[in-house]
Design an enzyme around this catalytic site. Structure first.
Site, PDB file in Angstrom:
ATOM      1  N   ASN A 703      14.094   8.318 -25.838  1.00 62.77           N
ATOM      2  CA  ASN A 703      13.931   8.055 -27.263  1.00 62.77           C
ATOM      3  C   ASN A 703      14.371   9.152 -28.220  1.00 62.77           C
ATOM      4  O   ASN A 703      14.521   8.888 -29.410  1.00 62.77           O
ATOM      5  CB  ASN A 703      12.460   7.744 -27.569  1.00 62.77           C
ATOM      6  N   TYR A 704      14.524  10.357 -27.727  1.00 63.87           N
ATOM      7  CA  TYR A 704      14.785  11.459 -28.656  1.00 63.87           C
ATOM      8  C   TYR A 704      16.090  12.210 -28.423  1.00 63.87           C
ATOM      9  O   TYR A 704      16.556  12.907 -29.310  1.00 63.87           O
ATOM     10  CB  TYR A 704      13.627  12.453 -28.620  1.00 63.87           C
TER      11      TYR A 704
END
Length: 746
Positions: A703-704
Site C-alpha cells: 500500500n505504501y
DNA sequence: GCATCGACTTAGAAATAGGACA
DNA sequence: TGTCCTATTTCTAAGTCGATGC
C-alpha cells in the site's frame, strides 16, 4: 551501513532539521526498547548520515561480530499491559465447516448455466509499443477513439454474448494461464476524464454462504448441566459462540455481554425464559463437534480435497470475474460475508454482537443497463438493481453492526484499482517536488499569531515527520477508542525538556488504527516543543491536544498547498522515499542475491517501522526460531570439525611437503570457508526473522511503496522480480513491472 | 460549520495451500 | 506419504476523505 540490528525508526530526509538539530535527530526511535537497542548497537543509518561506512567487508565483519554478541534478551512488549491496547496474542479460532451449497432459496453457484460472456482481452484493443507516458493531447484523442470503438463494440454485444459466451465457457482461464503474454496493458490506454469509472459492467452477482445446517441430535447444548434442544435460530447463533470457545474473545466481558443479548433476541420465548445467564451455558459438546469436523476435513483423502478444489475453481470461474469495458476482470470478494459474531478489534464496544445473515433483499446490484443482470436466487429479489457508472462497486449491502455499507469490488490486479494506485504514487511524487516548500511553510506557521494555524502546523509536522495518520473524529461508544494525529488527546503525549541526554523530547503513546499501539520518543525542534506546551496549557487528559483542528481543516489547507494533497499522501511519500534511500544505501554490487534480498527486506522493514506496521508474533515463532537455532548449532559443530581437519591437514603438509598434502590443505580451507558462509547465512536468516517478529512487511509493500522503486531496483541489481513480489503482488503491480526501467527515480 | 453518508484504501488475523523434510 | 512449517490468500474491520444536506 545498516547493520544487522534491530530496526529502529528512520530519520527521514530533513535538511532543515539536520542543519539545526543534526545530533538530536539521530534518535528517532520507535520505542523504549529501540532506544535501548540503539544505544547498545549504534544507530540505524539514516538518509542524511555523515557516517556511512564505505566498505562492505567491514560491514560484514561488524555483522558477524554483532551476531556473535547478539543480545538474547527477550523483547520488551510493544503493548502496554493495562489492557488499553490490543493484546496481539493469537488465539485459536475453530474454522467454519465447509459445506457444499444447497438450494435453499439463496443464491448458489448454478452449474451449466449460460457461461459468462467473455471477450478476450485485446479483442478490440490495438496493442501499442511499450511506453511510460502519453502526452495529454494524445491521451484525449485516444480516449475519444476508444469511446467510439466502445460504442461500436457495444452494438455488437448481444450477439457475442450468447454465441461466444457459450463457446468460451471454460477456455478463458486456461487460455489466460497458458498465454500470459496476452495480459491487457491498461496502463497504455487512456483514463476516463469524465468521472465515470466504466462504460460496461456485467457480472453474476454475489455468492451467498451456505444455509445453516442444524446440528445432529447427538450434539447437545446444556443449560445448568441439563441437555436442552434449541430452536434452529437460537442454535445457529449458539454455534457461532461455540466455534469461538478457544478464542480470547469469549473471555471478554463485552463480547460475552453483547453476544448474550443478541442471542436472546433469537430465542423463542420459552428459551428466553429458561436461558438467563451465559455462565450457566455449556457449549463444549458443540465446540468439540466443530473441532472434530475441522479435523476430519484435514484428514480427507486427496481425491476429496481435489473435488472441493475443483468445485471452488468452478465457482471462481463463474462468479469471481466480471466483464468491465470489454475485459474480463477478477473480482476481489465475490462472497457475501457469512453470519457470525462481530470481531471488533481492541476494546470495541460492539464485539460479540450478532452479524446477521445477508439476504438477497438486502443486496444492491450495480451493473450496466445493457448487461445481462445477475439473477436473484429462486424465490427472492434484489433490493435494487442500479446502473451507476460513477462508482466501482458491483454489489453492496448495509451491515447491521455499524450500519455501514459493504461492497464487492474488483481485485487489485484490475484496471480500475491499478489506475488509482498508480495515480496515488504520482501524487506522492508530486509531493516530493513540493515538500520543501510545504515544510518551510509549516515551519513558518509555528510562529503564527493564530492558535489554529500553529496547531495545524505542528500537526502537519507530526504527520510528515512521524508518518502519523490524519485522525478523524470517531463516534464515541460506537467504536474502539483509537486516535490519529488530529484526534490526539492530552493523555497521549508527554513533554520532556530533557531526556536521555536530548533536549525537547516528545513522548507519544496512543492506540492507533486497529488499536495498535504507537509508542515513540522523539526529539523535536524547540519551537514545536514550546507550541506543544502552549497547546497543553489548562487542559485535562481527555481534552484534545489540537482543539482548533480537525482533518477537514487540515486537508483543506493541504489542498491549498498542492493540488490533490491530503494527510495520507505524506505517508505514501515518506514510505516510498525511505525505501528508495535505504535501497540506495544498503545495496552493494559485492553482494550476492540472498544478501541483496536481505537488504531489500531491511529497507522494507525500515518503512514498516516508520509506518508502525506491527503484527502478532506468529504462533510458531518460538518454535521456528528454535529449529533455526538447532540448525545453527549443527553448523557450528560442523565448522569446528572442519577447522580441526584443516589444522591436521596443515600439520601433514608441513611434514610431508608434497603436492598432495598441499592440495588437501586447500580443500579443507575451502570447506571451512563454505561452512562459514553457510553458518553466516543461517545466522543472518535468524536475525532477519527475529527482526521481523513483530513487524509486518506486507502492508507497506502493498500500500505504501511505489512498486516502480522495487522494480527498478531489481533491474539494476539483477534480482529476479519473483524474489520481491509473489504472484499476486506481480499481478497487482503488473503496470509497474511493465513500464519501469532501472533508472526510475521516485 | 457541522454531522452524516458513501466510496474507497489500508490493515492484521485467520484460513488455506503448498513445499520441505522425515 | 504424511507431517510440519512457511508463504500466500482470504476475510473483513477500520481507517481516510470528499460529498451532501441542514
Amino acid at each position: 551501513m545498516l547493520h544487522l540490528k534491530k530496526q529502529t525508526r528512520l530519520h527521514l530526509g530533513w535538511p532543515e532539521d539536520s542543519h539545526k538539530h543534526k545530533d538530536k535527530h539521530k534518535h528517532r526511535e520507535h520505542s523504549h526498547k529501540d532506544l535501548k537497542r540503539d544505544k547498545e548497537r549504534g544507530n540505524l543509518k539514516n538518509g542524511n548520515s555523515e557516517h556511512r561506512s564505505s566498505s562492505e567487508k567491514k560491514h560484514r565483519e561488524k555483522e558477524k561480530e554483532r551476531l556473535k554478541h547478539k543480545d538474547k534478551q527477550k523483547e520488551e512488549k510493544f503493548r502496554s499491559s493495562d489492557g488499553k491496547y490490543r493484546d496481539q496474542e493469537n488465539g485459536f479460532v475453530s474454522s467454519l465447516s465447509v459445506k457444499v451449497e444447497e438450494d435453499n432459496g439463496y443464491h448458489q453457484p448454478i452449474k451449466h448455466e449460460k457461461p459468462l460472456k467473455r471477450e478476450r482481452e485485446g479483442d478490440d484493443y490495438e496493442h501499442k509499443p511499450k511506453k511510460v507516458k502519453v502526452d495529454h493531447e494524445k491521451k484525449v484523442k485516444r480516449r475519444k477513439q476508444e469511446d467510439s470503438d466502445y460504442e461500436e463494440r457495444e452494438e455488437k454485444k448481444p450477439k457475442k454474448r450468447t454465441k461466444e459466451g457459450k463457446k468460451d465457457s471454460t477456455g478463458g482461464k486456461k487460455k489466460a494461464k497458458n498465454e500470459p503474454q496476452e495480459k491487457w496493458k491498461w496502463w497504455e490506454e487512456e483514463k476516463y476524464t469524465d468521472g465515470s469509472k466504466w462504460r460496461f459492467l456485467e457480472h453474476k452477482g454475489p455468492v451467498f454462504p451456505p444455509p445453516y445446517e442444524p446440528l445432529p441430535d447427538r450434539i447437545r447444548f446444556y443449560y445448568d448441566g441439563k441437555a436442552m434442544k434449541l430452536s434452529p435460530g437460537a442454535e445457529e447463533v449458539a454455534t457461532f459462540y461455540a466455534k469461538m470457545l478457544d478464542h480470547e474473545y469469549t473471555t471478554k466481558d463485552i463480547f460475552r455481554k453483547n453476544f448474550f443479548k443478541d442471542w436472546r433476541k433469537e430465542m423463542t420465548s420459552e428459551e428466553k425464559s429458561k436461558i438467563t445467564e451465559l455462565k450457566r451455558c455449556d457449549f463444549t459438546e458443540m465446540h468439540e463437534y466443530f473441532k472434530a469436523q475441522s479435523e476430519a476435513r484435514k484428514q480427507m483423502s486427496k481425491e476429496e480435497k481435489q473435488k472441493i478444489k475443483e468445485e471452488n475453481e468452478r465457482i471462481l470461474q463463474e462468479y469471481g470475474y466480471c466483464v468491465m469495458d470489454n475485459h474480463r476482470e477478477r473480482i476481489g470478494n465475490f462472497r457475501i460475508e457469512p453470519p457470525g459474531l462481530f470481531r471488533g478489534r481492541g476494546d470495541h464496544p460492539k464485539m460479540g454482537k450478532l452479524k446477521r445473515r445477508i439476504r438477497p433483499q438486502d443486496i444492491i446490484i450495480n451493473c450496466s443497463k445493457d448487461s445481462v443482470h445477475p439473477k436473484a436466487p429462486p424465490g427472492s429479489r434484489w433490493k435494487e438493481v442500479r446502473h451507476d457508472n460513477k462508482v466501482t462497486w458491483l454489489v453492496s449491502w448495509t451491515e447491521n453492526i455499524q450500519g455501514s455499507i459493504k461492497y464487492i469490488m474488483l481485485n487489485p490486479s484490475s484496471r480500475i484499482k491499478g489506475e488509482k494506485d498508480w495515480q496515488k504514487y504520482e501524487t506522492a511524487r508530486r509531493l516530493k517536488k513540493s515538500v520543501e516548500r510545504i515544510r518551510a511553510q509549516y515551519r513558518e506557521d509555528w510562529r503564527s499569531k493564530e492558535m489554529r494555524i500553529r496547531q495545524r502546523a505542528v500537526a502537519l509536522y507530526f504527520i510528515d515527520k512521524l508518518a502519523l495518520r490524519a485522525g478523524n473524529e470517531k463516534d464515541e461508544g460506537e467504536t474502539a477508542d483509537t486516535v490519529g494525529c488530529c484526534s490526539l488527546r492530552v493523555e497521549h503525549i508527554r513533554l520532556h525538556p530533557q531526556m536521555d541526554g536530548q533536549d525537547y523530547v516528545v513522548e507519544l503513546d496512543f492506540p492507533g488504527k486497529d488499536s495498535i499501539r504507537y509508542y515513540n520518543k522523539v526529539p523535536v525542534e524547540k519551537r514545536v516543543f514550546k507550541n506543544l506546551q502552549l497547546f497543553l496549557e489548562n487542559k485535562q487528559g481527555k481534552d484534545d491536544l489540537f482543539d482548533r483542528l480537525n482533518t477537514s481543516i487540515l486537508n483543506k489547507h493541504l489542498q491549498d498547498l498542492m493540488d490533490g494533497l491530503t494527510a495520507k499522501v505524506f505517508r505514501t511519500y515518506n514510505a516510498s522515499i525511505t525505501l528508495q534511500q535505504q535501497l540506495k544505501e544498503l545495496s552493494s554490487s559485492d553482494d550476492n542475491i540472498p544478501e541483496k534480498i536481505l537488504s531489500y527486506n531491511r529497507a522494507n522493514r525500515a518503512v514498516a517501522v516508520l509506518c508502525n506496521h506491527q503484527r502478532a508474533p506468529p504462533k510458531t515463532f518460538e518454535k521456528s526460531m528454535h529449529n533455526l537455532q538447532t540448525k545453527i548449532d549443527e553448523k557450528k559443530k560442523q565448522l569446528s570439525a572442519a577447522k580441526k581437519e584443516l589444522k591436521a591437514a596443515k600439520a601433514d603438509a608441513k611434514t610431508l611437503r608434497n603436492e598432495k598434502s598441499k592440495k588437501a590443505v586447500e580443500m579443507k580451507k575451502k570447506a571451512v570457508e563454505r561452512i562459514s558462509e553457510q553458518l553466516m547465512k543461517l545466522e543472518v536468516q535468524a536475525t532477519d526473522r527475529e527482526e521481523n517478529k513483530q513487524i509486518a512487511l506486507g502492508t507497506s509493500k502493498l500500500n505504501y511503496l511505489d512498486p516502480r522503486i522495487s522494480v527498478a531496483w531489481c533491474k539494476k541489481w539483477g534480482v529476479p522480480i519473483e524474489k520481491i513480489y509473489n504472484k499476486t503482488q506481480r499481478e497487482k503491480f503488473a503496470w509497474a513491472i511493465d513500464m519501469t526501467d532501472e533508472d526510475f527515480e521516485f
